[in-house]
Design a protein around this motif. Structure first.
Motif, PDB file in Angstrom:
ATOM      1  N   LYS A 253       0.825  -1.091  -0.220  1.00  0.00           N
ATOM      2  CA  LYS A 253       0.083   0.234   0.326  1.00  0.00           C
ATOM      3  C   LYS A 253       0.924   1.155   0.449  1.00  0.00           C
ATOM      4  CE  LYS A 253      -3.522  -2.333   2.490  1.00  0.00           C
ATOM      5  NZ  LYS A 253      -4.523  -2.685   3.825  1.00  0.00           N
ATOM      6  N   ARG A 254       0.456   1.987  -0.243  1.00  0.00           N
ATOM      7  CA  ARG A 254       1.379   3.148  -0.741  1.00  0.00           C
ATOM      8  C   ARG A 254       0.572   4.771  -0.999  1.00  0.00           C
ATOM      9  NH1 ARG A 254       4.110   7.105   0.884  1.00  0.00           N
ATOM     10  NH2 ARG A 254       5.735   7.576  -0.168  1.00  0.00           N
ATOM     11  N   GLY A 255       0.065   5.673  -0.142  1.00  0.00           N
ATOM     12  CA  GLY A 255      -0.520   6.688  -0.611  1.00  0.00           C
ATOM     13  C   GLY A 255       0.429   8.184  -0.234  1.00  0.00           C
ATOM     14  N   PHE A 256      -0.259   8.977  -0.306  1.00  0.00           N
ATOM     15  CA  PHE A 256       0.018  10.670   0.236  1.00  0.00           C
ATOM     16  C   PHE A 256       0.041  11.682   1.085  1.00  0.00           C
ATOM     17  CE2 PHE A 256       1.805   8.621  -4.098  1.00  0.00           C
ATOM     18  CZ  PHE A 256       3.442   8.848  -3.601  1.00  0.00           C
ATOM     19  N   GLY A 257       0.336  12.125   1.621  1.00  0.00           N
ATOM     20  CA  GLY A 257      -0.899  13.909   2.002  1.00  0.00           C
ATOM     21  C   GLY A 257      -1.072  12.974   3.213  1.00  0.00           C
ATOM     22  N   SER A 258      -1.592  13.671   4.148  1.00  0.00           N
ATOM     23  CA  SER A 258      -2.664  13.233   4.726  1.00  0.00           C
ATOM     24  C   SER A 258      -4.077  14.202   5.475  1.00  0.00           C
ATOM     25  CB  SER A 258      -2.192  13.337   6.365  1.00  0.00           C
ATOM     26  OG  SER A 258      -1.576  14.659   6.569  1.00  0.00           O
ATOM     27  N   GLY A 259      -4.952  12.964   6.146  1.00  0.00           N
ATOM     28  CA  GLY A 259      -6.083  14.073   6.898  1.00  0.00           C
ATOM     29  C   GLY A 259      -7.311  14.744   5.337  1.00  0.00           C
ATOM     30  N   ALA A 260      -7.662  15.700   5.085  1.00  0.00           N
ATOM     31  CA  ALA A 260      -8.695  15.678   4.145  1.00  0.00           C
ATOM     32  C   ALA A 260      -7.292  15.679   3.014  1.00  0.00           C
ATOM     33  CB  ALA A 260      -9.393  16.479   4.558  1.00  0.00           C
ATOM     34  N   THR A 261      -6.624  15.763   2.568  1.00  0.00           N
ATOM     35  CA  THR A 261      -5.354  15.904   1.307  1.00  0.00           C
ATOM     36  C   THR A 261      -5.238  13.936   0.985  1.00  0.00           C
ATOM     37  OG1 THR A 261      -3.651  16.677   2.330  1.00  0.00           O
ATOM     38  CG2 THR A 261      -4.642  18.112   2.352  1.00  0.00           C
ATOM     39  N   ARG A 262      -5.227  13.313   1.654  1.00  0.00           N
ATOM     40  CA  ARG A 262      -4.599  12.183   2.098  1.00  0.00           C
ATOM     41  C   ARG A 262      -4.773  11.651   0.294  1.00  0.00           C
ATOM     42  NH1 ARG A 262      -0.965   8.623   3.548  1.00  0.00           N
ATOM     43  NH2 ARG A 262      -1.754   5.995   2.871  1.00  0.00           N
ATOM     44  N   ILE A 263      -4.056  11.290  -0.116  1.00  0.00           N
ATOM     45  CA  ILE A 263      -4.271  10.593  -1.515  1.00  0.00           C
ATOM     46  C   ILE A 263      -4.095   8.913  -1.450  1.00  0.00           C
ATOM     47  CG2 ILE A 263      -4.280   9.968  -4.575  1.00  0.00           C
ATOM     48  CD1 ILE A 263      -3.298  13.515  -3.796  1.00  0.00           C
ATOM     49  N   GLU A 264      -4.481   7.405  -1.524  1.00  0.00           N
ATOM     50  CA  GLU A 264      -4.690   6.312  -1.380  1.00  0.00           C
ATOM     51  C   GLU A 264      -3.947   6.171  -3.570  1.00  0.00           C
ATOM     52  OE1 GLU A 264      -4.006   5.338   0.770  1.00  0.00           O
ATOM     53  OE2 GLU A 264      -5.110   6.180   2.804  1.00  0.00           O
ATOM     54  N   VAL A 265      -2.776   5.564  -3.124  1.00  0.00           N
ATOM     55  CA  VAL A 265      -2.432   5.604  -4.322  1.00  0.00           C
ATOM     56  C   VAL A 265      -2.431   4.193  -5.380  1.00  0.00           C
ATOM     57  CG1 VAL A 265      -0.547   5.353  -6.360  1.00  0.00           C
ATOM     58  CG2 VAL A 265      -1.065   7.595  -4.663  1.00  0.00           C
ATOM     59  N   ILE A 266      -1.689   3.048  -3.888  1.00  0.00           N
ATOM     60  CA  ILE A 266      -1.727   1.914  -4.190  1.00  0.00           C
ATOM     61  C   ILE A 266      -2.648   1.280  -3.305  1.00  0.00           C
ATOM     62  CG2 ILE A 266      -0.339   0.224  -4.881  1.00  0.00           C
ATOM     63  CD1 ILE A 266       0.195   2.065  -6.553  1.00  0.00           C
ATOM     64  N   LEU A 267      -3.501   0.250  -3.373  1.00  0.00           N
ATOM     65  CA  LEU A 267      -4.209  -0.308  -2.304  1.00  0.00           C
ATOM     66  C   LEU A 267      -3.517  -1.703  -2.453  1.00  0.00           C
ATOM     67  CD1 LEU A 267      -7.664   1.480  -3.526  1.00  0.00           C
ATOM     68  CD2 LEU A 267      -6.360   2.300  -1.164  1.00  0.00           C
ATOM     69  N   GLY A 268      -2.966  -1.792  -1.250  1.00  0.00           N
ATOM     70  CA  GLY A 268      -3.303  -4.081  -1.605  1.00  0.00           C
ATOM     71  C   GLY A 268      -2.643  -4.454  -2.821  1.00  0.00           C
ATOM     72  N   ALA A 269      -1.496  -4.064  -3.626  1.00  0.00           N
ATOM     73  CA  ALA A 269      -1.465  -4.520  -4.051  1.00  0.00           C
ATOM     74  C   ALA A 269      -0.425  -5.907  -4.576  1.00  0.00           C
ATOM     75  CB  ALA A 269       0.405  -3.137  -5.524  1.00  0.00           C
ATOM     76  N   SER A 270      -0.570  -6.588  -5.154  1.00  0.00           N
ATOM     77  CA  SER A 270      -0.139  -8.461  -4.622  1.00  0.00           C
ATOM     78  C   SER A 270       0.558  -8.979  -5.980  1.00  0.00           C
ATOM     79  CB  SER A 270      -0.943  -9.414  -3.960  1.00  0.00           C
ATOM     80  OG  SER A 270      -1.595  -8.837  -2.966  1.00  0.00           O
ATOM     81  N   MET A 271       1.583  -9.278  -6.456  1.00  0.00           N
ATOM     82  CA  MET A 271       1.974 -10.085  -7.415  1.00  0.00           C
ATOM     83  C   MET A 271       3.194 -10.472  -7.884  1.00  0.00           C
ATOM     84  SD  MET A 271       2.738  -6.394 -10.073  1.00  0.00           S
ATOM     85  CE  MET A 271       4.363  -5.439  -9.087  1.00  0.00           C
ATOM     86  N   GLU A 272       3.334 -10.989  -8.896  1.00  0.00           N
ATOM     87  CA  GLU A 272       5.082 -11.663  -8.263  1.00  0.00           C
ATOM     88  C   GLU A 272       5.051 -11.335 -10.640  1.00  0.00           C
ATOM     89  OE1 GLU A 272       3.863 -15.704  -7.679  1.00  0.00           O
ATOM     90  OE2 GLU A 272       4.350 -15.467  -5.786  1.00  0.00           O
ATOM     91  N   VAL A 273       6.424 -11.310 -10.577  1.00  0.00           N
ATOM     92  CA  VAL A 273       6.603 -11.364 -11.925  1.00  0.00           C
ATOM     93  C   VAL A 273       8.358 -12.439 -12.252  1.00  0.00           C
ATOM     94  CG1 VAL A 273       8.122  -9.958 -13.644  1.00  0.00           C
ATOM     95  CG2 VAL A 273       6.762  -9.052 -12.007  1.00  0.00           C
ATOM     96  N   SER A 274       8.517 -13.376 -12.648  1.00  0.00           N
ATOM     97  CA  SER A 274       9.229 -14.476 -12.364  1.00  0.00           C
ATOM     98  C   SER A 274      10.317 -14.559 -13.706  1.00  0.00           C
ATOM     99  CB  SER A 274       8.452 -15.958 -12.789  1.00  0.00           C
ATOM    100  OG  SER A 274       7.416 -16.300 -12.044  1.00  0.00           O
ATOM    101  N   ALA A 275      11.447 -15.266 -13.255  1.00  0.00           N
ATOM    102  CA  ALA A 275      12.789 -15.239 -14.265  1.00  0.00           C
ATOM    103  C   ALA A 275      11.932 -15.322 -16.121  1.00  0.00           C
ATOM    104  CB  ALA A 275      13.534 -15.823 -13.985  1.00  0.00           C
ATOM    105  N   GLY A 276      12.782 -14.541 -16.647  1.00  0.00           N
ATOM    106  CA  GLY A 276      12.714 -14.855 -17.830  1.00  0.00           C
ATOM    107  C   GLY A 276      11.364 -14.387 -18.387  1.00  0.00           C
TER     108      GLY A 276
END
Length: 243
Positions: free
Chosen positions: A18-41
């Motif tokens: 998870k990643r967001g910016f700011g706080s309170g009323a100006t808080r912007i949520e950018v990434i909400l619970g991202a899960s993934m994998e990238v494998s070799a090749g």
């Protein structure tokens, strides 16, 4: 005796990041619970509307932006347990970056632009030059080694940038709109070089792009919209719209 099928090794793994910016009323949520994998090749496209968080997600994967929650593993190493120095070392040795603009050093030749990051990492000059010669040959620029960036075409500049990203033999390649500044024909040529190297070298590659045609030529696609990831196996539908 038949060979035992092996599961591709995950080089990049995100769990509920998870990643967001700011706080309170100006808080912007950018990434909400991202899960993934990238494998070799594996070459994975990351697509989404402008402002959807593609670049932020790539920065997190590249250990350039901290996650506020969740777990990030690079080549089996837990990023959350690393010191700042260890994170820098992993970025230098394990992760290669390609951006929309090439960011080559203008006063140095194509060869020197590939030699410099190797020497910063501790490689001796002779070995670094040998590696640079090898990589420029692989991207089809052996005859342009001594040219400075201003003397190269846009496609050639981006090929040098790809070679530079591979200079320290990374396991993970992250690219943010690597063909975004190129015309469609040149973009296709540069992408073909990139895809060939990813698969030949067994890299894990996550490529953010607006180009759905190129995304459809990758192994699979991850979408991002409203901070959430979605997964598409195989070719991207031509009806999808992420502009």
């Amino acid at each position: 005796m038949s060979e035992v099928a092996r599961t591709p090794t995950p080089i990049l793994r995100l769990q509920n990041v998870k990643r967001g910016f700011g706080s309170g009323a100006t808080r912007i949520e950018v990434i909400l619970g991202a899960s993934m994998e990238v494998s070799a090749g594996e070459m994975v496209a990351l697509i989404g509307p402008s402002g959807s968080g593609k670049s932020t997600l790539l920065q997190i994967c590249g250990l350039l932006e901290p996650a506020e929650a969740g777990k990030i593993e690079i080549a089996g190493h837990d990023a959350g347990a690393m010191s700042d120095g260890e994170r820098t070392a992993v970025r230098r040795s394990t992760i290669g970056f390609v951006y929309q603009y090439h960011h080559l050093l203008p006063e140095f030749s194509a060869l020197e632009n590939i030699v410099i990051p190797q020497m910063i990492a501790g490689t001796r000059r002779r070995a670094a030059e040998a590696r640079a010669h090898e990589l420029l040959a692989q991207v089809g620029l052996s005859q342009r080694e001594r040219h400075r960036p201003a003397e190269l075409s846009g496609g050639e500049q981006q090929r040098v940038a790809i070679a530079r990203a591979l200079a320290n033999r990374p396991a993970l390649l992250l690219a943010d709109e690597p063909t975004g500044n190129l015309d469609p024909h040149t973009a296709g040529d540069v992408f073909a070089v990139l895809a060939k190297l990813v698969h030949e070298l067994g890299l894990a590659a996550l490529i953010a792009t607006h180009n759905l045609d190129l995304a459809g030529r990758m192994d699979r696609t991850i979408t991002i919209r409203n901070g959430e990831l979605g997964h598409i196996a195989g070719t991207v539908s031509s009806r999808a719209s992420f502009t």
